[in-house]
Design an enzyme around this catalytic site. Structure first.
Site, mmCIF file in Angstrom:
data_model
loop_
_atom_site.group_PDB
_atom_site.id
_atom_site.type_symbol
_atom_site.label_atom_id
_atom_site.label_comp_id
_atom_site.label_asym_id
_atom_site.label_seq_id
_atom_site.Cartn_x
_atom_site.Cartn_y
_atom_site.Cartn_z
ATOM 1 N N GLU A 282 5.883 -1.648 4.895
ATOM 2 C CA GLU A 282 7.168 -2.255 4.011
ATOM 3 C C GLU A 282 8.118 -2.920 5.084
ATOM 4 O O GLU A 282 8.518 -3.872 4.849
ATOM 5 C CB GLU A 282 7.763 -1.135 3.531
ATOM 6 C CG GLU A 282 8.583 -1.501 2.408
ATOM 7 C CD GLU A 282 9.150 0.025 1.418
ATOM 8 O OE1 GLU A 282 8.206 0.131 0.516
ATOM 9 O OE2 GLU A 282 10.133 0.396 1.585
ATOM 10 N N GLU A 285 6.620 -6.053 5.625
ATOM 11 C CA GLU A 285 6.923 -6.858 4.347
ATOM 12 C C GLU A 285 8.383 -7.384 4.433
ATOM 13 O O GLU A 285 8.661 -8.634 4.278
ATOM 14 C CB GLU A 285 6.712 -6.300 3.093
ATOM 15 C CG GLU A 285 6.805 -6.915 1.958
ATOM 16 C CD GLU A 285 6.575 -6.126 0.750
ATOM 17 O OE1 GLU A 285 6.345 -5.037 0.844
ATOM 18 O OE2 GLU A 285 6.416 -6.742 -0.397
ATOM 19 N N CYS A 302 8.851 3.608 -3.407
ATOM 20 C CA CYS A 302 8.164 4.901 -3.309
ATOM 21 C C CYS A 302 8.238 5.922 -4.244
ATOM 22 O O CYS A 302 7.618 6.896 -4.547
ATOM 23 C CB CYS A 302 8.789 5.693 -1.992
ATOM 24 S SG CYS A 302 8.776 4.557 -0.549
ATOM 25 N N SER A 322 8.670 -4.135 -3.342
ATOM 26 C CA SER A 322 7.949 -4.213 -2.080
ATOM 27 C C SER A 322 6.491 -3.782 -2.777
ATOM 28 O O SER A 322 6.243 -2.924 -3.865
ATOM 29 C CB SER A 322 8.148 -3.048 -1.253
ATOM 30 O OG SER A 322 6.978 -2.777 -0.408
ATOM 31 N N LYS A 361 5.073 11.244 -10.195
ATOM 32 C CA LYS A 361 3.985 10.862 -9.360
ATOM 33 C C LYS A 361 2.630 11.283 -10.211
ATOM 34 O O LYS A 361 1.598 10.853 -9.777
ATOM 35 C CB LYS A 361 3.861 12.020 -8.133
ATOM 36 C CG LYS A 361 4.874 11.693 -7.126
ATOM 37 C CD LYS A 361 4.400 10.437 -6.196
ATOM 38 C CE LYS A 361 5.766 9.942 -5.563
ATOM 39 N NZ LYS A 361 5.464 8.408 -4.948
ATOM 40 N N GLU A 364 2.056 8.046 -11.670
ATOM 41 C CA GLU A 364 1.833 7.206 -10.828
ATOM 42 C C GLU A 364 0.141 7.238 -10.412
ATOM 43 O O GLU A 364 -0.352 6.213 -10.317
ATOM 44 C CB GLU A 364 2.564 7.405 -9.653
ATOM 45 C CG GLU A 364 2.172 6.192 -8.378
ATOM 46 C CD GLU A 364 3.104 6.406 -7.246
ATOM 47 O OE1 GLU A 364 4.072 5.885 -6.790
ATOM 48 O OE2 GLU A 364 3.014 7.590 -6.657
ATOM 49 N N GLU A 369 -3.283 0.302 -11.910
ATOM 50 C CA GLU A 369 -3.501 -0.500 -10.468
ATOM 51 C C GLU A 369 -4.221 0.263 -9.325
ATOM 52 O O GLU A 369 -4.631 -0.275 -8.370
ATOM 53 C CB GLU A 369 -2.205 -1.019 -9.986
ATOM 54 C CG GLU A 369 -1.436 -1.896 -10.897
ATOM 55 C CD GLU A 369 -0.659 -1.275 -12.240
ATOM 56 O OE1 GLU A 369 -0.502 0.044 -12.402
ATOM 57 O OE2 GLU A 369 0.066 -1.858 -12.759
ATOM 58 N N CYS A 501 14.120 12.509 -3.449
ATOM 59 C CA CYS A 501 12.828 13.665 -3.635
ATOM 60 C C CYS A 501 13.258 15.007 -3.463
ATOM 61 O O CYS A 501 12.761 15.868 -4.516
ATOM 62 C CB CYS A 501 11.811 13.155 -2.795
ATOM 63 S SG CYS A 501 11.212 11.512 -3.015
#
Lengths: 570, 1029
Positions: A282, A285, A302, A322, A361, A364, A369, A501
């Protein structure tokens, strides 16, 4: 200016509170417990459940203590006959329309409704009439709703609307048929719900819970053909102890690793490792975007709840995200490539489990993807249950260390668990890479703490880098709207949950601000005590680039560590 | 009126000039004017057609200078469509106008100048005369769409005064002095509320008018909005001025399209003229009003929920404090008042607080508008001064109950209120008095209920309403109301227990105490108040599985059977008549009632009162059909069927008295196999049937036909034998009678205790009836007879006197005709027979000459307070004495029972009223003696006596070791034998003999149905028994 004080009496105990504070607050100060169900400080002060009622001595009036402001010389009775009778009957009303299958309820152990019923000594429910019945909503991989267990306290609604600004669920219908529903949709899966799970942490019953995968994980562990590895997210180590009644902020990294090993996982790795990896990717990036005129600001990626929020609510801003996968997904990708290849494990036989403070999560891990990276994503709460099911006394286990290769991490990775942590970790690395100088003051205090929005600017070489940090989606919305009005940043960290988190929807329940602070302090404590505090200095990170990815942003890194997003609409 | 071109008015003087100008124009324009009431209610009743008919007729007749105005509603819903014709100074109101009548009125009234009396509603009708109209003053009197007309009628006078001549605090002080209280429900003092809002500093404040009228049966707000919208706008603007608000909202339910249309026009007109909007009358005060439409959620009547709704949130209440006056709409100080409250403001400001406090009571000045609904004659909108008695509203303004029903209770406050039973008709209508009775003023719904209302059903209705309208936020309202309804339903389904009543009360208290907002806190009120006043009715449902009002469907097959004290299966026998199976029909009756022929003539048919056909046209002629079946079987089928006597039990039972009660007991006990002996004191059999009921209603030879059934079965009847004199109770016991039923009638008159009662020519009513029935020759030729009393005996005597040739028959009664306890049909027949009813008159002295009656001195009476029977207490008017000529005076003011059966050592316990004491099993203090009918209850009807006789037979059977089953069930399939006739079809009239024939003698007045008539009438039965099942 000093606040105006009010003196009143709770069961004849004199107590002083600030003007505007409620009877409930006063009772707390006087050391008198008043049961509540719908009440959630500062978030849900509706007076809906009517179990916190008290009696005013002068007028014999019954009032809800959670919404009634204290008055000078008020005489409050918290345990009169009238109070008991009123509370009990209201409790019976609630229970009479509740699916009382406590023994098979996921909240069996920590159900507030059950606790309040016990406090009141409910032994009989005198009503046998109609009960609402609606299908369980299992439409999402993250959270499920069982409306029959809902007591309409509205905590979830308030959190979703006021904290998260998502409004995925709303009160619907009238009277006895009132329900909390996805607004305009039949199921949560069709709604703009981001699966952050904040609702599940405030729900007093088992009406909104995480979708559990513990049985599947047990099966994998017991399957001798499978090689099962587990990763642990940074926030879990400072939250897990609470599931065992320890004080918030108790750090149990070593005990947790020991427990996981005893549960039978073949390797216990750390998501922190891929957090460091994330910083490498990141950070690169960010530097690239700044240098090459890419889309700015760069948004961190994240937090899966945050990503889904953006995909629904601000699809036009997807380019800012990102392309880095989150640490959970990077870990899965690395485990199934680098680790598997290095240890000659057939990818098909490798099961990657993650322990996350997060319900999103789970979603996710199933995203099209990158659905092959992680097989099961469990919450801190689920891990707690597995440890209990295994009969382990976690607090007294001999500490153990994460397995190497994918288990060593820097302090920068630890602070990923708290709001501002990703930003700070990125800055530590970006600064040193861009300037080639060692960072003197490693703590970026401006981005720490529980303030909803944090803004800072950092001078790197002669450039002023403007950054912002938002936690809680309501705050995220504020930043996005500010940007629409012309505010410019280079880099913004977004976390779906309040506190980041550590306050995730998969953490042990009931995180007040005080609890969040203690968890956060623990995280920064871990960082401070580590020698290794910058991601790029992690030797195993250096090793993986040497052996596998060559350099951050390489073609291979892109293939395995980066992803794409989709516009979802409302 | 001609609208005139006028620019914005910018000053107080400008307003005055404008008003003067309008007044002058109006004087010049004095033309004939026809006002057509076109509120929603009027339009629904056909006012548009009437309006069109008038226009057409005027056009056809080519009439000039007639102004036709559409107005709001004058309030008399029962008579809609209503029109008013104004010519010069005279003005006449007509009701129930149809297009035909409208055309005729144009011709008769406008062209000819005549008043059509029979269609007129007199302004002095008590409906209007007893009202005081402040809020409704202009409703139905002006064109609500004309600002000019409103201004002529004082609109904006108060606002002009306030903004030009008064300071803000001054306006608030005036309101405080007026002691106006919120008319929306709780009655909070309006001035004090305004003061709070005024005292709260803020850059922005609001005024909201709550026009979310949602109580079932309440429509007063709609009427004001439709009939006089400017009054409300003015009130709001004054409020805005007083508290410092520049913006107002009217939150009106979307179901009121006409009100919305008229409000919109009124707001536009007022803005154009400078009476609303920017810089009102040049004062610098701005006030804009907008409309918000509510989607019909009842809870949005709660002020904080209403505010949430205006803000676009879910309509749910918010915690108070903060109160809206501190933090309301958008968090700003806000005044919410309802339509009626705000509509009082303009007059208070223009006429002053002193003027206002001249109406109503000390603590609650002014008036209150009520929507009178339910079982009341004059349903509609009424405005009364606070403190008016409930009874006055119902009986004076409301005209009493519909269909001569008996008042049972009134519900005030809609679903949030409670009921007021008959004992409290004297309660003054004000906030505190109603609260003491467990109800509330509410917005002014007043639902009148008669005996056909089941209080459990009522409670269910309102709780169901609140349950549906609960916003679902708080536990007690959301779940508690559902649980309450479930308990009520359990009771109404016959599955309740007495513990349920305690549970209801406990739930009610918890919900009242702990529900979030007014909706929930008041939702239990209907249950609590019916429990408070009608607990016995709840117990009757639970313990006896009986719903007297025939509403709880699981408790009966048909309402007629349910209403019949003897439980006769009416629809079944009506159906046999329809099929031509008359003997079967008789058997169905005889199963429950052995005196079908007698009841077919003299029963006061409670069944017909309960008949569902009443709601279509008129009750089925049940009595007439019963008579037909009996007569037919007697004449054409060889007499009445004689039931089989079961196996002889060889046990002796004595029955004292051969009236309906004794005969019935004897019938059922004999059927079970007991040896029954009836002892009758008189020489004839039948008791009151024989010596009380006149020959022209029940011919004596027919009476004997049914008694013969008993003797054929083996019942022994011993006449001329008075128990206590000719034979004692002790002797009967000694003779082997194991049980005895005391079924003695009330054969003794209560004494008329006035001067002159000892004179010759003063008789007792019961005595005289007995004498006539026993054939004594009484000649009343050319005599003037005065009968004192209003009961059945009085009317029977009167009608006998007509037949005995009396020259003049006067009934003297101290209450009103409607209050007479005698049966309606009897009174009407007597009036037809030229008996004169002198009501509200009481005798004070009988005057005589030489020991002979000459006249009766009476005093006039006025109705005083209401007594517990719902009638006004007679109050003598001092100095109103007058003399009525009379040769004969008959006293018929009530009857007593002769209790001389008590002698020797066997004594039956008697109470203070000289009636026998029994327990619920009809057993006296002596276990072998049972009693029922008149001697236990006082004078009763035939059918009630039959019921007691049946109950006694059941109890005696059980006492003597039987199972208590005295009814032999018949195996009959309950099914339809033909189509049900649901369209209107008039009742077949009972043919009667002519007046001339009646005066000539005692021939039976009713001739009875022919077979065709009976079959035709029977087809009108709705067969509720089949439908309900």
């Amino acid at each position: 200016m000093a606040e105006e004080k009010i003196k009143l009496y709770i069961d004849n105990i004199p107590v002083e509170v600030n003007k505007g504070e409620t009877i409930l607050k006063a009772a707390e100060k006087a050391g008198k417990y008043i049961p509540t169900l719908c009440y959630l400080e500062d978030i849900n002060e509706l007076g809906a459940c009517r179990v916190c009622v008290v009696e005013l001595k002068d007028s014999d009036q019954i009032v809800a203590s959670c919404t009634t402001p204290a008055q000078e010389d008020m005489q409050v009775k918290t345990n009169s006959k009238k109070v008991r009778d009123t509370r009990k009957m209201n409790m019976e009303f609630l229970l009479s329309d509740h699916d009382v299958n406590c023994t098979s309820c996921i909240r069996n152990e920590d159900c507030e409704l059950r606790e309040v019923a016990e406090f009141m000594g409910i032994r009989d429910i005198r009503f046998t009439g109609e009960k609402n019945h609606r299908e369980v909503d299992k439409s999402t991989p993250s959270i499920m709703r069982d409306p029959d267990k809902c007591i309409l306290c509205r905590r979830c609604v308030s959190v979703c609307e006021n904290i998260q600004s998502v409004k995925a669920i709303v009160p619907d219908g009238r009277g006895f048929e009132t329900t909390v529903n996805p607004s305009f949709y039949d199921e949560l899966g069709d709604s703009p719900c981001v699966y952050c799970g904040q609702c599940s942490t405030v729900c007093p019953t088992g009406a909104i819970t995480e979708v559990e995968y513990t049985e599947e994980v047990w099966d994998a562990i017991f399957d001798t053909d499978k090689h099962v590895v587990v990763q642990t997210a940074p926030a879990v180590r400072v939250g897990l102890a609470e599931a065992f009644n320890a004080e918030p902020g108790t750090i149990v990294t070593g005990q947790m690793v020991a427990a996981l090993k005893k549960l039978g996982f073949d390797k216990v790795f750390d998501t922190n490792f891929t957090a460091d990896l994330t910083i490498m990717e990141e950070g690169t990036e960010l530097i690239e975007r700044i240098n090459n005129g890419g889309t700015l600001p760069l948004f961190t990626s994240c937090s899966p709840g945050w990503i889904k929020f953006l995909e629904h609510q601000y699809p036009e801003a997807i380019d800012h995200l990102s392309s880095c996968k989150s640490p959970q997904q990077m870990f899965g990708a690395v485990a199934k490539s680098y680790y598997a290849e290095k240890n000659n494990i057939d990818k098909e036989d490798l099961v990657v489990v993650s322990i996350m403070p997060c319900t999103a999560k789970k979603f996710e891990a199933t995203r099209d993807e990158m659905s092959e990276d992680v097989d099961y994503s469990l919450t801190t709460r689920e891990l707690g249950r597995m440890i209990k099911q295994a009969g382990l006394d976690i607090m007294n286990l001999e500490k153990e260390k994460h397995d190497e290769l994918l288990g060593v991490s820097s302090g920068a990775a630890d602070i990923f668990g708290a709001t501002g942590g990703v930003m700070e970790a990125a800055l530590r690395t970006a600064y040193e890479i861009l300037t080639g100088e060692e960072l003197k003051k490693i703590d970026f205090d401006q981005v720490r703490g529980l303030k909803g929005l944090k803004e800072a600017s950092v001078m790197i070489n002669d450039m002023e880098i403007k950054v912002a940090v938002a936690h809680g989606l309501g705050n995220a919305r504020i930043i996005l709207d500010k940007m629409k009005n012309g505010e410019e940043y280079h880099f913004v960290e977004f976390m779906a949950c309040p506190g980041g988190c550590i306050g995730g929807g998969g953490q042990p329940l009931a995180a007040s601000e005080n609890v969040l602070e203690r968890r956060m302090n623990a995280i920064y404590d871990i960082d401070r005590k580590k020698k290794l505090r910058k991601s790029h200095e992690n030797p195993y990170i250096q090793k993986i680039y040497e052996e596998y990815f060559e350099e951050p942003g390489s073609h291979k890194a892109h293939k395995l560590l980066h992803t794409t997003y989709q516009s979802r609409g409302i | 009126m001609q609208a005139m071109e006028i620019n914005r008015i910018t000053s107080y003087d400008g307003f005055k000039d404008y008003k003067n100008y309008l007044g002058n124009v109006q004087k010049e324009e004095q033309a004939t004017r026809i006002l057509v009431g076109m509120g929603t209610c009027g339009i629904a009743a056909g006012a548009e057609e009437v309006h069109k008919a008038i226009l057409d007729e005027i056009d056809k007749r080519n009439l000039k200078d007639i102004e036709i105005t559409k107005t709001g509603c004058v309030g008399l819903c029962a008579k809609e469509p209503v029109i008013e014709i104004k010519q010069g100074d005279t003005s006449v109101l007509y009701g129930d106008v149809t297009p035909d009548r409208a055309r005729e009125l144009v011709n008769e009234s406008i062209i000819e100048g005549n008043i059509i009396k029979e269609w007129e509603i007199g302004e002095d009708d008590s409906f209007f005369a007893s009202q005081t109209r402040i809020v409704l003053e202009n409703c139905g009197k002006i064109d609500p769409e004309s600002l000019e007309e409103a201004v002529i009628n004082n609109a904006y006078e108060g606002l002009a005064k306030a903004v030009s001549k008064m300071g803000q605090q001054e306006v608030i002080d005036e309101l405080k002095d007026s002691k106006l209280r919120g008319r929306g429900g709780a009655g909070f003092p309006t001035g004090i509320k305004w003061q709070f809002a005024y005292d709260n500093d803020s850059d922005k404040k609001y005024v909201i008018c709550n026009a979310d009228e949602g109580d079932p049966g309440a429509f007063m707000d709609r009427s004001v909005l439709e009939g006089d919208p400017h009054k409300l706008l003015e009130g709001m603007a004054i409020c805005g001025y007083a508290i410092g608000a520049d913006e107002g909202y009217i939150y009106c339910r979307a179901e009121y399209p006409l009100a919305i249309k008229r409000l919109k026009k009124a707001i536009n007109d007022a803005e154009e003229l400078g009476l609303l909007g920017e810089n009102i009358l040049g004062s610098g005060f701005d006030f804009n009003i907008s409309l918000r439409l509510g989607a019909g959620a009842f809870v949005c009547g709660e002020e904080t929920a209403l505010i949430a709704s205006i803000e676009g949130q879910r309509g749910e209440p918010r915690p108070k404090p903060p109160f809206p006056a501190q933090s309301g709409l958008n968090g700003k100080p806000t005044i919410i008042n309802n339509v009626e409250t705000l509509s009082n403001v303009s007059d208070i400001i223009s006429k002053g607080a002193d003027w206002f406090t001249g109406f109503g009571t000390e603590d609650s000045p002014g008036t209150k508008v009520f929507a009178l609904a339910g079982k009341i004659k004059n349903n509609g909108l009424v405005e009364i001064p606070m403190g008016t008695k409930l009874g006055e509203i119902i009986f004076d303004i409301g005209g009493g109950l519909e269909n001569n029903g008996t008042f049972k209770a009134a519900q005030t406050g809609g679903p949030s209120g409670g009921c007021i039973p008959i004992e409290y008709l004297n309660v003054p209508i004000d906030y505190e008095s109603l609260q003491e009775l467990g109800t509330i003023m509410g917005s002014g719904g007043l639902i009148v209920m008669d005996e056909q209302t089941c209080m459990i059903d009522l409670a269910k209705y309102f709780v169901d309403f609140c349950k549906d309208e609960s916003c679902g936020k708080c536990t007690p309202c959301r779940i508690g109301t559902t649980r309450m309804l479930e308990v009520l339903e359990r009771i109404s389904n016959g599955e309740g227990t007495l513990q349920d009543l305690d549970l209801l009360e406990e739930m009610g208290e918890v919900i009242q105490d702990s529900a979030f907002c007014g909706l929930g806190q008041t939702a239990p009120n209907p249950v609590m108040s019916t429990l408070r006043y009608f607990r016995e009715e709840y117990e009757e449902h639970i313990l006896d599985n009986y719903c007297e009002a025939s509403r709880c469907a699981s408790m009966f097959d048909s309402p007629c059977q349910n209403a019949c004290p003897a439980n006769v299966d009416v629809p079944l026998y009506i159906d046999f008549i329809r099929q031509g199976k008359y003997k079967q029909a008789y058997k169905v009756i005889q199963k429950e009632n052995p005196l079908a022929l007698i009841c077919g003539r003299v029963c006061y048919n409670l069944c017909e009162g309960a008949c569902n056909r009443n709601s279509i046209d008129e009750a089925l002629a049940i009595r007439e059909l019963k008579r037909f079946a009996s007569d037919y079987v007697m004449k054409n089928e060889g007499g009445f069927p004689v039931p089989e006597v079961k196996e002889e039990k060889n046990k002796k039972v004595a029955v004292v008295g051969s009236g309906p009660s004794g005969l019935t007991t004897a019938f059922y006990l004999r059927k079970k196999g007991y040896d029954v002996t009836i002892f009758e004191a008189l020489p004839v059999v039948g008791g009151m049937l024989a010596v009380g009921i006149p020959e022209y209603r029940l011919p004596k030879d027919l009476l004997n036909e049914e008694i013969t059934v008993l003797t054929t079965m083996g019942v022994e009847i011993i006449v001329d034998t008075k128990v206590g004199e000719d034979i004692t109770l002790k002797e009967l016991k000694e003779q082997g009678f194991e049980a005895l039923y005391m079924g003695v009638g009330a054969h003794q008159d209560r004494e008329l205790n006035i001067e002159g009662k000892e004179l010759d020519g003063v008789y007792s009513g019961v005595d005289i009836l007995r004498d006539i029935n026993l054939g004594k020759d009484l000649n009343m030729k050319n005599k003037k007879v005065a009968i004192v009393g209003g009961g059945n005996v009085a009317i029977d005597v009167a009608r006998n006197m007509v037949r005995l040739g009396a020259e003049e028959v006067n009934v003297v009664y101290r209450r009103t005709l409607d209050d007479m306890p005698a049966h309606r049909e009897e009174i009407e027949e007597a009036q037809y027979e030229q008996v004169k009813m002198n009501c509200l008159v009481n005798p004070v002295k009988i005057k005589g000459n030489n020991g002979q009656v000459q006249a009766i001195e009476c005093v006039e009476i006025e109705g005083g307070e209401f007594d517990t029977s719902g009638r006004r207490k007679p109050k003598e008017i001092p100095g109103s004495n007058f003399t009525m000529e009379a040769d004969v005076v008959v006293s018929a003011i009530g009857q007593n029972v002769e209790c001389n059966f008590n002698c020797q050592e066997v004594e039956v316990e008697v109470n203070d009223s000289n009636l026998i004491e029994t327990d619920e099993q009809l057993q006296t203090n002596l276990d072998w003696i049972f009693a029922g009918g008149d001697c236990v209850k006082g004078p009763s009807t035939v059918i009630e006596s039959i019921k007691d006789g049946k109950d006694a037979a059941r109890e005696i059977d059980m006492y003597l070791g039987g199972d208590g089953n005295i009814i032999t069930e018949m195996d009959i399939e309950r099914e339809l034998s033909g189509p049900i006739l649901e369209e209107e079809k008039p009742r077949v009239k009972m043919p009667t003999i002519l007046l001339s024939e009646r005066k000539r003698g005692f021939k039976e007045v009713e001739k009875g149905y022919s077979e065709d008539m009976a079959v035709e009438e029977s087809r009108r039965c709705l067969r509720c028994d089949v439908e309900i099942k």
